[in-house]
Design an enzyme around this catalytic site. Structure first.
Site, PDB file in Angstrom:
ATOM      1  N   HIS A 150      -2.505  -8.542   2.185  1.00 30.38           N
ATOM      2  CA  HIS A 150      -2.205  -7.718   2.746  1.00 30.38           C
ATOM      3  C   HIS A 150      -2.557  -7.304   4.166  1.00 30.38           C
ATOM      4  CE1 HIS A 150       0.447  -4.075   3.536  1.00 30.38           C
ATOM      5  NE2 HIS A 150      -0.172  -3.375   2.283  1.00 30.38           N
ATOM      6  N   HIS A 164       5.710 -13.027   7.484  1.00 30.36           N
ATOM      7  CA  HIS A 164       5.648 -11.562   7.409  1.00 30.36           C
ATOM      8  C   HIS A 164       6.768 -11.645   5.876  1.00 30.36           C
ATOM      9  CE1 HIS A 164       6.245  -7.287   7.375  1.00 30.36           C
ATOM     10  NE2 HIS A 164       4.956  -7.214   7.898  1.00 30.36           N
ATOM     11  N   SER A 218       1.032  -1.588  -0.227  1.00 30.10           N
ATOM     12  CA  SER A 218       0.287   0.367   0.426  1.00 30.10           C
ATOM     13  C   SER A 218       1.079   1.304   0.078  1.00 30.10           C
ATOM     14  CB  SER A 218      -0.905   0.096   0.941  1.00 30.10           C
ATOM     15  OG  SER A 218      -0.280  -0.453   2.276  1.00 30.10           O
ATOM     16  N   ARG A 265       3.027  -4.717  17.433  1.00 28.34           N
ATOM     17  CA  ARG A 265       1.795  -4.564  16.918  1.00 28.34           C
ATOM     18  C   ARG A 265       1.097  -5.492  17.279  1.00 28.34           C
ATOM     19  NH1 ARG A 265       1.776  -2.220  11.010  1.00 28.34           N
ATOM     20  NH2 ARG A 265       3.166  -4.715  11.090  1.00 28.34           N
ATOM     21  N   ASP A 282      -2.778  -8.450  12.441  1.00 30.97           N
ATOM     22  CA  ASP A 282      -3.622  -9.375  11.673  1.00 30.97           C
ATOM     23  C   ASP A 282      -4.011 -10.327  12.735  1.00 30.97           C
ATOM     24  OD1 ASP A 282      -3.467  -7.530   9.714  1.00 30.97           O
ATOM     25  OD2 ASP A 282      -3.146  -8.350   8.340  1.00 30.97           O
TER      26      ASP A 282
HETATM   27  N1  CMX Z   1       1.595 -19.630   5.927  1.00 30.34           N
HETATM   28  C1  CMX Z   1       1.971 -20.264   5.270  1.00 30.34           C
HETATM   29  N2  CMX Z   1       2.869 -20.584   3.906  1.00 30.34           N
HETATM   30  C2  CMX Z   1       3.177 -19.693   4.298  1.00 30.34           C
HETATM   31  C3  CMX Z   1       2.934 -18.270   5.242  1.00 30.34           C
HETATM   32  C4  CMX Z   1       1.986 -18.770   6.172  1.00 30.34           C
HETATM   33  N3  CMX Z   1       1.735 -17.758   7.279  1.00 30.34           N
HETATM   34  N4  CMX Z   1       4.136 -17.454   5.444  1.00 30.34           N
HETATM   35  C5  CMX Z   1       4.759 -17.895   4.124  1.00 30.34           C
HETATM   36  N5  CMX Z   1       4.048 -18.764   3.795  1.00 30.34           N
HETATM   37  C6  CMX Z   1       4.876 -19.386   2.629  1.00 30.34           C
HETATM   38  C7  CMX Z   1       5.010 -18.636   1.476  1.00 30.34           C
HETATM   39  O1  CMX Z   1       3.867 -19.238   1.028  1.00 30.34           O
HETATM   40  C8  CMX Z   1       5.846 -19.006   0.425  1.00 30.34           C
HETATM   41  O2  CMX Z   1       5.351 -20.397   0.400  1.00 30.34           O
HETATM   42  P1  CMX Z   1       6.029 -20.880  -1.594  1.00 30.34           P
HETATM   43  O3  CMX Z   1       7.713 -20.776  -1.450  1.00 30.34           O
HETATM   44  O4  CMX Z   1       5.341 -22.584  -1.513  1.00 30.34           O
HETATM   45  O5  CMX Z   1       5.657 -20.075  -2.226  1.00 30.34           O
HETATM   46  C9  CMX Z   1       7.036 -19.177   1.896  1.00 30.34           C
HETATM   47  O6  CMX Z   1       6.407 -19.226   2.410  1.00 30.34           O
HETATM   48  C10 CMX Z   1       8.092 -18.171   1.613  1.00 30.34           C
HETATM   49  O7  CMX Z   1       7.474 -16.932   1.876  1.00 30.34           O
HETATM   50  P2  CMX Z   1       8.295 -16.108   2.837  1.00 30.34           P
HETATM   51  O8  CMX Z   1       9.350 -15.478   1.467  1.00 30.34           O
HETATM   52  O9  CMX Z   1       8.693 -16.493   3.849  1.00 30.34           O
HETATM   53  O10 CMX Z   1       7.080 -14.741   2.815  1.00 30.34           O
HETATM   54  P3  CMX Z   1       6.438 -13.987   1.547  1.00 30.34           P
HETATM   55  O11 CMX Z   1       7.649 -12.278   1.860  1.00 30.34           O
HETATM   56  O12 CMX Z   1       6.334 -14.398   0.157  1.00 30.34           O
HETATM   57  O13 CMX Z   1       5.384 -13.491   1.556  1.00 30.34           O
HETATM   58  C11 CMX Z   1       3.500 -13.056   3.735  1.00 30.34           C
HETATM   59  C12 CMX Z   1       4.434 -12.946   3.416  1.00 30.34           C
HETATM   60  C13 CMX Z   1       2.605 -11.919   4.284  1.00 30.34           C
HETATM   61  C14 CMX Z   1       2.038 -12.265   2.082  1.00 30.34           C
HETATM   62  C15 CMX Z   1       2.806 -13.908   3.506  1.00 30.34           C
HETATM   63  O14 CMX Z   1       3.578 -14.344   5.024  1.00 30.34           O
HETATM   64  C16 CMX Z   1       1.812 -14.649   3.853  1.00 30.34           C
HETATM   65  O15 CMX Z   1       0.631 -15.046   2.961  1.00 30.34           O
HETATM   66  N6  CMX Z   1       1.204 -14.872   5.324  1.00 30.34           N
HETATM   67  C17 CMX Z   1      -0.364 -14.684   5.947  1.00 30.34           C
HETATM   68  C18 CMX Z   1      -1.202 -13.786   5.007  1.00 30.34           C
HETATM   69  C19 CMX Z   1      -1.353 -12.284   6.166  1.00 30.34           C
HETATM   70  O16 CMX Z   1      -1.208 -12.890   6.678  1.00 30.34           O
HETATM   71  N7  CMX Z   1      -0.521 -11.392   6.037  1.00 30.34           N
HETATM   72  C20 CMX Z   1      -0.056 -10.240   6.195  1.00 30.34           C
HETATM   73  C21 CMX Z   1       0.521  -9.295   6.415  1.00 30.34           C
HETATM   74  C22 CMX Z   1       0.920  -8.469   6.903  1.00 30.34           C
HETATM   75  C23 CMX Z   1       0.097  -7.257   5.609  1.00 30.34           C
HETATM   76  O17 CMX Z   1       1.589  -6.446   5.621  1.00 30.34           O
HETATM   77  O18 CMX Z   1      -1.047  -6.106   6.060  1.00 30.34           O
END
Ligand code: CMX
Length: 424
Positions: free
Chosen positions: A263, A309, A233, A318, A364
């Protein structure tokens, strides 16, 4: 100290001089390299932009202008916006001036309500919020000043005006959307003398005999305010603003990104996940139940919302603050209890799973439990709350960027063919 705009007037020439000197003396120094993995991998870790309002050290979490967010948890959003813009907390007189300034800008033009009323009844509240912000673009003082012609060094002034206008209107708008979208009855007018957060919770119309919900809103609006410059964002808002689009265009672009499930939408998904977990185990899942449910979610190809994250590598401070608030005020609430137990189990499971680089909770993971406890059960609204707060970060970044003359952003993309040539 004088009011916010005057303080900015004093600070901006100093920032310009300081940064000018840095660039002149050390402009050629390298701060990052980019690997092919990073080019395909969402530019993770590439240091290629500047944001002075806040930073997120992976091992500490959010710091606003150098102060850890945990140390600001008792402040008001007015304090935080002032701090984001200037790097200083306001004294009580300046806080009050800003509060009055925002209150004087709280009225939303009547055509906005007509646009919202014309939208399909099942529109997502985030789509309603963004539509409303975009349709108010005609109010932009920045665009009018730009069309008339102004010096580049003056851009930040009307951008600050737009920022204060938008911040003033956002609580009225968001509360109006809540009441309209969820059939809560007529809109509630703002009340004189209340703070920005206090007025917002007043206009939502949620019963609050003890004032605890208003305090929860204050905390919510403080904690979500900013998260450095590269998140979806902030970056989207920055990018659109770099084309000298005004605050209405830029903030609505940023919020469209916040509406994504990876996000800002994760907070609604996270609470839903907790509620389904409680439902499945009749309100009291054991730690073994939670472990199994977590694995079931992962094995079905889904992520655990509220965990992981892109930058953080510790529990989000937070989350720590939200959990502390919940455990202080309603430790026996079944949702809050599950949030706490999930916190003990999910990181272990994610570590075993081995994919997520950060197994710890993000912002979150706990915020929805607080809202649910106070009777705000409309999950799809949660990202709107996030948006009101995050607008403070996006707007302060816009003002600072215009003050520092940030240029149009235009990174270079390359083709896969080009990359293959490089590695030969
Ligand atoms: N549950 C399961 N798998 C997860 C995970 C979770 N909470 N967090 C990361 N992973 C997975 C990713 O999907 C990725 O999988 P692949 O290798 O199959 O593609 C792998 O672990 C590596 O990811 P990462 O480098 O650790 O995380 P990213 O930087 O790619 O993504 C985020 C970060 C937040 C999108 C991810 O951790 C996620 O999807 N979390 C759940 C959704 C969430 O809580 N989002 C809110 C974040 C806060 C915000 O920005 O508002």
């Amino acid at each position: 100290m004088a009011k916010l705009q005057n303080r900015m007037e004093e600070l901006i020439p100093r920032w310009r001089k300081d940064i000018g000197k840095l660039v002149k003396t050390h402009g050629a120094k390298k701060i990052s390299d980019v690997s092919i993995l990073q080019a395909y991998g969402g530019m993770r870790g590439v240091k290629s932009m500047v944001c002075d309002t806040s930073e997120v050290p992976p091992d500490k979490g959010l710091m606003i202008r150098g102060t850890p967010i945990g140390k600001l948890a008792d402040k008001t959003p007015e304090d935080i916006f002032y701090l984001l813009c200037t790097g200083e907390l306001p004294n009580s007189r300046d806080r009050l001036t800003l509060r009055k300034e925002l209150a004087s800008r709280a009225k939303v033009p009547s055509y906005v309500w007509k646009v919202l009323e014309a939208m399909p009844k099942n529109s997502h509240p985030m789509c309603m919020l963004n539509t409303a912000i975009l349709c108010m673009e005609r109010e932009s003082k920045y665009r009018k000043a730009y069309d008339k012609g102004m010096q580049k060094t003056d851009y930040w002034r009307p951008m600050m005006e737009d920022s204060l206008d938008l911040l003033g209107m956002l609580p009225t708008l968001a509360a109006g959307i809540y009441r309209m979208r969820f059939n809560k009855g007529r809109r509630i007018a703002p009340k004189k003398g209340l703070s920005w957060a206090g007025n917002f919770s007043h206009m939502l119309g949620i019963k609050d005999p003890t004032g605890e919900f208003a305090d929860c809103m204050r905390l919510y609006l403080v904690l979500h305010c900013d998260h450095e410059g590269g998140n979806v964002s902030a970056h989207a808002c920055h990018l659109v603003g770099s084309a000298l689009s005004d605050a209405y265009y830029s903030v609505s672009a940023g919020l469209n990104g916040l509406a994504g499930p990876l996000h800002g939408l994760a907070n609604q998904e996270c609470l839903n996940w907790i509620i389904q977990l409680n439902k499945k185990f009749r309100g009291r899942p054991t730690k073994d139940d939670i472990r199994q449910y977590t694995w079931d979610t992962l094995n079905s190809g889904k992520v655990i919302p509220g965990y992981g994250h892109a930058v953080l590598r510790v529990s989000d401070p937070r989350f720590v603050e939200f959990r502390a608030f919940g455990m202080k005020h309603f430790p026996d609430d079944p949702i809050m209890k599950t949030v706490s137990n999930v916190f003990e189990i999910v990181p272990q499971v994610l570590k075993e799973h081995g994919r997520a680089k950060n197994p710890w909770p993000n912002v979150d993971a706990g915020s929805g439990a607080l809202l649910y406890h106070y009777g705000m059960k409309e999950f799809s609204y949660y990202t709107v709350l996030f948006s009101i707060s995050r607008a403070m970060g996006m707007l302060s970044q816009l003002v600072v960027n215009r003050a520092l003359g940030a240029p149009i952003e235009r990174p270079k993309s390359v083709t896969t063919k080009w990359l293959k040539k490089q590695v030969k």
